[in-house]
Design an enzyme around this catalytic site. Structure first.
Site, PDB file in Angstrom:
ATOM      1  N   CYS A  60      -6.064  -5.503  -3.755  1.00  0.00           N
ATOM      2  CA  CYS A  60      -5.728  -6.370  -2.624  1.00  0.00           C
ATOM      3  C   CYS A  60      -4.303  -6.088  -2.135  1.00  0.00           C
ATOM      4  O   CYS A  60      -3.555  -5.330  -2.741  1.00  0.00           O
ATOM      5  CB  CYS A  60      -5.860  -7.827  -3.036  1.00  0.00           C
ATOM      6  SG  CYS A  60      -4.601  -8.362  -4.222  1.00  0.00           S
ATOM      7  N   ALA A  63      -1.590  -6.552  -4.591  1.00  0.00           N
ATOM      8  CA  ALA A  63      -1.503  -5.424  -5.526  1.00  0.00           C
ATOM      9  C   ALA A  63      -0.721  -4.265  -4.899  1.00  0.00           C
ATOM     10  O   ALA A  63       0.050  -3.580  -5.573  1.00  0.00           O
ATOM     11  CB  ALA A  63      -2.900  -4.969  -5.940  1.00  0.00           C
ATOM     12  N   ARG A  94       0.975  -0.192 -14.507  1.00  0.00           N
ATOM     13  CA  ARG A  94       1.097   1.138 -13.892  1.00  0.00           C
ATOM     14  C   ARG A  94       2.098   2.058 -14.574  1.00  0.00           C
ATOM     15  O   ARG A  94       2.324   3.155 -14.140  1.00  0.00           O
ATOM     16  CB  ARG A  94       1.423   0.987 -12.399  1.00  0.00           C
ATOM     17  CG  ARG A  94       0.159   0.569 -11.661  1.00  0.00           C
ATOM     18  CD  ARG A  94       0.275   0.544 -10.178  1.00  0.00           C
ATOM     19  NE  ARG A  94       1.180   1.465  -9.588  1.00  0.00           N
ATOM     20  CZ  ARG A  94       0.830   2.583  -8.960  1.00  0.00           C
ATOM     21  NH1 ARG A  94      -0.420   2.926  -8.882  1.00  0.00           N
ATOM     22  NH2 ARG A  94       1.742   3.334  -8.405  1.00  0.00           N
ATOM     23  N   HIS A 193       1.055  -2.266   1.184  1.00  0.00           N
ATOM     24  CA  HIS A 193       2.112  -1.244   1.274  1.00  0.00           C
ATOM     25  C   HIS A 193       2.880  -1.399   2.586  1.00  0.00           C
ATOM     26  O   HIS A 193       4.105  -1.352   2.614  1.00  0.00           O
ATOM     27  CB  HIS A 193       1.516   0.170   1.241  1.00  0.00           C
ATOM     28  CG  HIS A 193       0.648   0.453   0.062  1.00  0.00           C
ATOM     29  ND1 HIS A 193      -0.474   1.238   0.138  1.00  0.00           N
ATOM     30  CD2 HIS A 193       0.737   0.051  -1.232  1.00  0.00           C
ATOM     31  CE1 HIS A 193      -1.038   1.314  -1.058  1.00  0.00           C
ATOM     32  NE2 HIS A 193      -0.325   0.614  -1.897  1.00  0.00           N
TER      33      HIS A 193
HETATM   34  S1  SF4 Z   1      -5.567 -10.773  -7.051  1.00  0.00           S
HETATM   35 FE1  SF4 Z   1      -4.588 -12.704  -6.336  1.00  0.00          FE
HETATM   36  S2  SF4 Z   1      -3.601 -12.132  -4.396  1.00  0.00           S
HETATM   37 FE2  SF4 Z   1      -5.107 -10.507  -4.851  1.00  0.00          FE
HETATM   38  S3  SF4 Z   1      -7.017 -11.150  -3.789  1.00  0.00           S
HETATM   39 FE3  SF4 Z   1      -7.109 -11.946  -5.891  1.00  0.00          FE
HETATM   40  S4  SF4 Z   1      -6.294 -14.040  -5.725  1.00  0.00           S
HETATM   41 FE4  SF4 Z   1      -5.631 -12.950  -3.877  1.00  0.00          FE
END
Ligand code: SF4
Length: 483
Positions: A60, A63, A94, A193
């Site tokens: 996402c 991330a 990472r 990014h």
């Molecule tokens: S990991 Fe967290 S920020 Fe990313 S989509 Fe899931 S809930 Fe949303």
């Protein structure tokens, strides 16, 4: 290796399992390329929403920002703002190596979270964030700044993290950067990014501040888009410095806030991961007049080519320096190739990775006599595929945002000798009896960049493919009742 006709037929067979609408959509993300069809792009549709119901392997936006762009800046604290899960899941995964004393002047492997509870969702988390910023700064006073990495709920309830960051930045007298990288934004980590690059632009590079008085040296360069996984940036910077360049900033692996601030004064930005950092490189080109150049430090052929292309931007001293570096390391690279190529010659590889590796590692495999017969991006854009197709000599299956189903069907038919992909794919394919390398974090190995990295890359591929364990298991298609 599949012929073009066989590969195209395979794609049609895979698509046949989908309902017509889904098949029509997925067909735009699958292709067969061989480096020939350059006119008008490669025809892949990329950076589109994943199909509901078709399992994707993407990350996402949070991330993309926390895990890739901001997280590795070591002397800043990066707060995962929201429920604990997102930050905990992404913590230290990472392997962005750094020099420093963790908890004193470096914070890369620490996990800071505002740990949202139900009451924060109901009443808002701004007060909690303000308190957390004060506490984190009091506990770790040598931090050089703080970023606030928003998770999904923060955007959904409409908290004003910008206002909190602005006030606390004044109170604490250091940069506090609110990053609106809630995971639901965009179609993948790719937008994270871009958002993170924009905040570096707005809160760091273009921040009005007193001139530090540092003059740009004639050979000052920045490494952009190297995350120092397993020490990659260190193996790269050795080569650049040996050829006479001065690396004054590394983005973002083992990087510091001061390096970010210093970058607008370099002579050339050297971009390794184009996908994650092209935005800020273009900004520095437009605003500060700094040119940028993509390079590839995987495998001796691409390293030598990149060193020469970098040197061509400088004077004869640097050009001679590049030749000296190549001459120094080529015998070592040849020895590695001579040792491992006989063990790897003709082996076929399928890749499915993130920002730069689906194309950058092709040359390193070719140096070892191996062929990449399939490659694809989790979150690439069309320009990534355009850059990839020129590197493909053989007929190669291309898959964008591939589902688990597609990858498994492709692998069953192609039966490569090696798969390079992520942790979610690793055990599926190993259970199918196929050697696998985790190519997001080098499977706990590395570095893979530079000549030092080539030695480790070659050893790891040999160790994986020629491991005797594969002869001790019977993959499903070799079992007596296999179709
Ligand atoms: S990991 Fe967290 S920020 Fe990313 S989509 Fe899931 S809930 Fe949303």
């Amino acid at each position: 290796m599949l012929t073009r006709d066989e590969a195209e037929k395979l794609i049609q067979e895979v698509l046949a399992a989908y309902p017509p609408e889904a098949a029509e959509d997925r067909a735009k993300h699958l292709a067969v390329l061989d480096g020939e069809a350059l006119e008008g792009g490669c025809g892949i549709t990329a950076n589109r929403k994943s199909l509901p119901g078709v399992m994707t392997i993407r990350g996402c936006a949070y991330a993309g920002s926390k895990g890739v762009v901001w997280g590795p800046i070591k002397d800043m604290i990066h707060i995962s703002h929201g429920p604990v899960g997102c930050g905990q899941y992404s913590r230290a995964g990472r392997r962005n190596y750094y020099v420093g004393t963790t908890g004193i002047n470096a914070f890369g492997t620490m996990n800071f979270t505002s740990d949202f509870q139900e009451k924060d969702i109901v009443f808002g988390g701004d007060k909690k964030l303000a308190k957390l910023l004060e506490e984190a700064n009091a506990l770790f006073p040598l931090n050089k700044g703080i970023s606030v990495q928003s998770e999904c709920p923060v955007g959904l309830i409409g908290d004003d993290i910008e206002a909190v960051a602005k006030k606390k930045s004044v109170d604490l007298n250091k940069p506090i950067v609110p990053v609106r990288c809630e995971g639901f934004r965009g179609v993948s980590q790719s937008l994270g990014h871009h958002i993170a690059n924009d905040t570096i632009r707005d809160y760091i590079l273009d921040r009005p501040k007193a001139d530090d008085g540092i003059q740009a040296g004639p050979y000052d360069v920045a490494i952009i888009g190297d995350y120092n996984i397993g020490g990659d940036a260190w193996s790269s910077r050795i080569l650049l410095e040996e050829m006479g360049l001065q690396v004054v900033a590394q983005w973002s692996g083992d990087g510091t806030l001061a390096e970010l601030e210093r970058t607008p004064k370099v002579r050339l930005n050297l971009v390794h991961c184009y996908r994650s950092m092209n935005y800020i490189s273009r900004h520095m080109e437009t605003k500060y007049g700094i040119p940028w150049l993509e390079y590839n430090f995987f495998g001796p052929s691409r390293i030598a080519d990149s060193l020469r292309r970098i040197a061509a931007r400088f004077d004869d001293r640097i050009k001679a320096g590049a030749e000296a570096v190549i001459a120094k390391y080529q015998p070592m690279a040849d020895a590695i190739t001579n040792r491992f190529r006989p063990r790897l010659e003709g082996k076929r590889v399928m890749l499915y990775v993130g920002g730069l590796r689906p194309r950058h590692v092709i040359g390193a495999y070719e140096d070892l006599g191996m062929e990449v017969v399939g490659t694809g991006y989790e979150f690439g854009h069309n320009d990534d595929y355009d850059r990839t197709q020129v590197d493909l000599k053989n007929t190669t299956l291309i898959y964008d945002d591939a589902s688990g189903y597609e990858l498994e069907r492709f692998v069953e038919r192609v039966r490569p000798d090696l798969i390079g992909s992520g942790i979610k794919e690793k055990y599926v394919f190993q259970k199918m009896g196929i050697p696998f390398r985790q190519m997001h974090s080098w499977d706990y190995s590395g570095p893979y960049h530079g000549y030092d990295g080539y030695a480790i890359f070659a050893r790891d591929m040999d160790m994986t493919i020629n491991n005797p364990c594969w002869k001790m298991m019977t993959p499903p298609w070799r079992q007596p009742n296999a179709a």
